[in-house]
Design an enzyme around this catalytic site. Structure first.
Site, PDB file in Angstrom:
ATOM      1  N   TYR A  32      -4.421  -5.333  -1.401  1.00  0.00           N
ATOM      2  CA  TYR A  32      -3.095  -5.812  -1.321  1.00  0.00           C
ATOM      3  C   TYR A  32      -2.221  -4.412  -1.055  1.00  0.00           C
ATOM      4  O   TYR A  32      -2.427  -3.284  -1.841  1.00  0.00           O
ATOM      5  CB  TYR A  32      -2.471  -6.386  -2.656  1.00  0.00           C
ATOM      6  CG  TYR A  32      -1.215  -6.559  -2.834  1.00  0.00           C
ATOM      7  CD1 TYR A  32      -0.337  -7.673  -1.813  1.00  0.00           C
ATOM      8  CD2 TYR A  32      -0.052  -5.966  -3.540  1.00  0.00           C
ATOM      9  CE1 TYR A  32       0.846  -8.101  -1.948  1.00  0.00           C
ATOM     10  CE2 TYR A  32       1.325  -6.398  -3.513  1.00  0.00           C
ATOM     11  CZ  TYR A  32       1.838  -7.228  -2.678  1.00  0.00           C
ATOM     12  OH  TYR A  32       3.161  -7.673  -2.774  1.00  0.00           O
ATOM     13  N   ASP A  82      -4.373   3.688  -0.260  1.00  0.00           N
ATOM     14  CA  ASP A  82      -3.162   3.108  -0.780  1.00  0.00           C
ATOM     15  C   ASP A  82      -3.483   3.720  -2.347  1.00  0.00           C
ATOM     16  O   ASP A  82      -4.326   2.811  -3.023  1.00  0.00           O
ATOM     17  CB  ASP A  82      -3.191   1.762  -0.494  1.00  0.00           C
ATOM     18  CG  ASP A  82      -2.211   0.985  -1.431  1.00  0.00           C
ATOM     19  OD1 ASP A  82      -1.608   1.766  -2.402  1.00  0.00           O
ATOM     20  OD2 ASP A  82      -1.925  -0.192  -1.099  1.00  0.00           O
ATOM     21  N   LYS A 107       3.949   2.685  -8.810  1.00  0.00           N
ATOM     22  CA  LYS A 107       3.516   2.704 -10.063  1.00  0.00           C
ATOM     23  C   LYS A 107       3.581   3.781 -11.058  1.00  0.00           C
ATOM     24  O   LYS A 107       4.701   4.086 -11.554  1.00  0.00           O
ATOM     25  CB  LYS A 107       2.344   2.061 -10.255  1.00  0.00           C
ATOM     26  CG  LYS A 107       2.414   0.310  -9.564  1.00  0.00           C
ATOM     27  CD  LYS A 107       1.212  -0.535  -9.479  1.00  0.00           C
ATOM     28  CE  LYS A 107       1.768  -1.893  -9.011  1.00  0.00           C
ATOM     29  NZ  LYS A 107       0.794  -2.058  -7.932  1.00  0.00           N
TER      30      LYS A 107
HETATM   31  C1  LIG Z   1       1.515  -2.919  -6.575  1.00  0.00           C
HETATM   32  C2  LIG Z   1       0.875  -2.397  -4.947  1.00  0.00           C
HETATM   33  C3  LIG Z   1       1.594  -2.233  -3.943  1.00  0.00           C
HETATM   34  C4  LIG Z   1       2.939  -2.606  -4.069  1.00  0.00           C
HETATM   35  O1  LIG Z   1       3.829  -2.084  -4.668  1.00  0.00           O
HETATM   36  P1  LIG Z   1       5.180  -2.719  -5.047  1.00  0.00           P
HETATM   37  O2  LIG Z   1       5.945  -1.527  -5.833  1.00  0.00           O
HETATM   38  O3  LIG Z   1       4.887  -3.872  -5.914  1.00  0.00           O
HETATM   39  O4  LIG Z   1       5.939  -2.873  -3.940  1.00  0.00           O
HETATM   40  C5  LIG Z   1       0.731  -1.609  -2.956  1.00  0.00           C
HETATM   41  N1  LIG Z   1      -0.276  -1.437  -2.999  1.00  0.00           N
HETATM   42  C6  LIG Z   1      -1.049  -1.738  -4.146  1.00  0.00           C
HETATM   43  C7  LIG Z   1      -2.628  -0.880  -4.196  1.00  0.00           C
HETATM   44  C8  LIG Z   1      -0.521  -2.103  -5.512  1.00  0.00           C
HETATM   45  O5  LIG Z   1      -1.243  -2.393  -6.383  1.00  0.00           O
END
Ligand SMILES: *Cc1c(COP(=O)(O)O)cnc(C)c1O
Length: 429
Positions: A144, A239, A267
Site C-alpha cells: 500500500y 516507501d 507516520k
Molecule cells: C500509511 C501508509 C501510506 C499512506 O499514508 P497516509 O498518511 O495514510 O496517506 C503509504 N505507504 C505506506 C507504506 C503506509 O503504511
C-alpha cells in the site's frame, strides 16, 4: 441490554460520515462488529467513550512510537499554536526539521515536506517519472502506498481487507501504467523489465511490508531490486512511511543496508500530526519545483504545528538511541510469548517480525507475499481479534495489517497481552 456509547455514536456517525468512519479500515467491517469510539490515550493505553481501557498495538498505525500523548510533543504543540498554526511562508523550524531528517538518512540531500504518506508517495512517483522521462512503474501485490490513483492496483491494507479488486474512478489509462507482481519474486521483476524495455521509471516498495500483515523481504531480494534498477536506469523508491525512523533511526535503508534512490516518509515523522515527506539525492530532487519543472505544492506543507510535533519526537529519538534497543527487546519478548502460547494451542501459525513490527498469520505455510497471506485462516484471525479486544488488547482490525509496538509498553503490558492471547486461543479454537 444496554447500548454502549460507541454503538450510539456509530449509528449516529453513519448518517453523516460514509460508513461512519473517515478511513475504511477503522470500520471493523472485515472482523465484524462495530468500531469502538475512542476518547483519549496515554502511553500504551487507549480509552474508549465507555470508559474501557485497551493496550494499543495500532499506535495510530505507527506514529506513536513512544506511546500516546508523549509530554514533550504535547507541550511543544501547545506552545507553538499560540504563534499561529500556519503562515504559507517559510519558517526556521522547517529548515531545522529538514536538517534533522537528513541527519538520520545519509543518502538524502534534499527533502520536501507534505501532509500525508499518500502525498509523499504520489509525489515521489511523479518525480521518478519526471527524472527518467518514463511512464510505467512496478508495485508489488499487497503493498500500500496511499490512495493516489496510480497505486490503487492490487493494493494491500483496506483494499485487501475489503477484497476490492478494481476501483471505480481510477481510469484504465492510469492503471495501465501500474505494473504489478508478487512480493519477494525477483524473477517476475526481471520479466516485467524485459517486457517493458526502457519504459519503467521506478520500482516502489515497502522494504518491510506492513499492509498485508508484516512481511519481510527475503535475503537478497531488496539487493536484487537495487541491482535491477541500477542496470535498467530506473529509480528504486523505498516507501518508508511505516518503516522510517521505526526499524532503525535511518529506517529500513539502515536496518537492511540497501540504498534507495527516493525515500518517502509519513507516520513517525509527524508524531501523529498530518505529515509526510519525500527526499533523494540532489541530482534527483532538483527536478522538483521551484528548482525544476516537476510541480508539487501544498498550502499546509511544513506548517508549524505538524513540524514542531515531528521535530520534537524525532529529536527525542535522535538523542535516545536506546529506544530502539528497548523496542527490539520488547518485541522479541512478545514474539517469544506468543510463540509459546500458539504452540501450546496446537493451531498452525506464522509469526513475522522485524524490529517493532510484528504480525500473526494462522497459516500452515510461510507467509512471504500477498497470496500466502490471503490463503491463511483469516476468519480465525477475526475471531482472535475480538477475543483479544474483549480482554483489553487492541490489535489492528484486519489480518492484513502489521501490529506496531510502542516504547511505552511495560513488561506487565506484554505479559497481559500474552496471557490474553492464551485465553483467546482457548476460547476460539
Ligand atoms: C500509511 C501508509 C501510506 C499512506 O499514508 P497516509 O498518511 O495514510 O496517506 C503509504 N505507504 C505506506 C507504506 C503506509 O503504511
Amino acid at each position: 441490554m444496554n447500548i454502549s456509547k460507541s454503538e450510539q455514536l456509530f449509528s449516529r456517525a453513519q448518517s453523516s460520515i460514509p460508513g461512519g468512519v473517515n478511513s475504511p479500515v477503522r470500520a471493523f467491517k472485515s472482523v465484524g462488529g462495530n468500531p469502538i469510539f475512542l476518547k483519549s490515550a496515554k502511553g500504551a493505553y487507549l480509552y474508549d467513550v465507555d470508559g474501557n481501557r485497551y493496550i494499543d498495538y495500532i499506535n495510530s498505525w505507527g506514529p506513536m512510537i513512544l506511546g500516546h500523548a508523549f509530554e514533550p510533543v504535547v507541550e511543544a504543540i501547545q506552545k507553538k499554536a499560540a504563534d499561529s498554526t500556519s503562515f504559507g511562508a517559510p519558517t526556521e523550524l522547517e529548515v531545522e526539521m529538514a536538517e534533522l531528517v537528513k541527519s538520520f538518512v545519509p543518502n538524502v540531500d534534499l527533502i520536501r515536506m507534505v501532509s500525508s504518506g499518500t502525498e509523499a508517495c504520489m509525489s515521489a512517483l511523479r518525480l521518478a517519472r519526471g527524472f527518467t522521462g518514463r511512464n510505467k512503474f512496478i508495485k508489488f501485490e499487497g503493498c500500500y502506498h496511499g490512495h493516489a490513483d496510480s497505486f490503487l492496483v492490487k493494493a494491500g491494507s483496506g483494499m485487501a481487507t475489503f477484497n476490492i479488486q478494481t476501483v471505480p474512478g481510477v481510469t484504465g489509462g492510469v492503471s495501465n501504467d501500474t505494473l504489478t507482481c508478487g512480493y519477494n519474486d525477483l524473477e517476475a521483476v526481471q520479466q516485467l523489465f524485459a517486457e517493458n524495455k526502457g519504459e519503467i521509471a521506478a520500482i516502489i516498495i515497502e522494504p518491510v511490508a506492513g499492509n498485508m500483515g508484516c512481511i519481510l523481504p527475503q535475503p537478497g531480494y531488496l539487493e536484487g531490486l537495487r541491482r535491477i534498477c541500477t542496470e535498467e536506469g530506473a529509480l528504486l523508491i523505498f516507501d518508508e512511511v511505516m518503516t522510517g525512523f521505526r526499524l532503525a533511526p535511518g529506517g529500513a535503508q539502515e536496518r537492511l543496508k540497501v540504498d534507495a534512490d527516493i525515500v518517502t516518509y509519513g507516520k513517525v515523522i509527524g508524531a501523529g500530526m498530518p505529515v509526510g515527506a519525500f527526499g533523494a539525492r540532489k541530482e534527483i530532487m532538483q527536478h522538483i519545483a521551484p528548482l525544476g519543472s516537476v510541480y508539487q505544492a501544498g498550502t499546509l506543507s511544513g506548517n508549524p504545528l505538524a513540524m514542531i510535533a515531528g521535530y520534537t519526537l524525532m529529536k527525542h529519538l535522535k538523542e535516545n538511541p536506546r529506544i530502539y534497543t528497548d523496542l527490539e527487546e520488547k518485541s522479541a519478548y512478545l514474539e517469544a510469548g506468543l510463540q509459546r502460547v500458539l504452540e501450546a494451542a496446537g493451531t498452525p501459525f506464522v509469526i513475522n517480525h522485524l524490529g517493532s513490527m510484528i504480525s500473526i498469520h494462522f497459516s500452515d505455510h510461510p507467509v512471504k507475499d500477498f497470496a500466502t497471506a490471503a490463503s491463511a485462516n483469516n476468519a480465525l484471525f477475526n475471531k482472535f481479534f475480538h477475543a483479544m479486544l474483549n480482554r483489553g488488547v487492541y490489535l489492528p482490525p484486519s489480518a492484513y495489517e502489521t501490529w506496531f509496538l510502542s516504547a511505552a509498553l511495560s513488561q506487565e503490558d506484554l505479559d497481559t497481552t500474552i496471557t490474553a492471547a492464551e485465553e483467546s486461543l482457548r476460547e476460539i479454537l
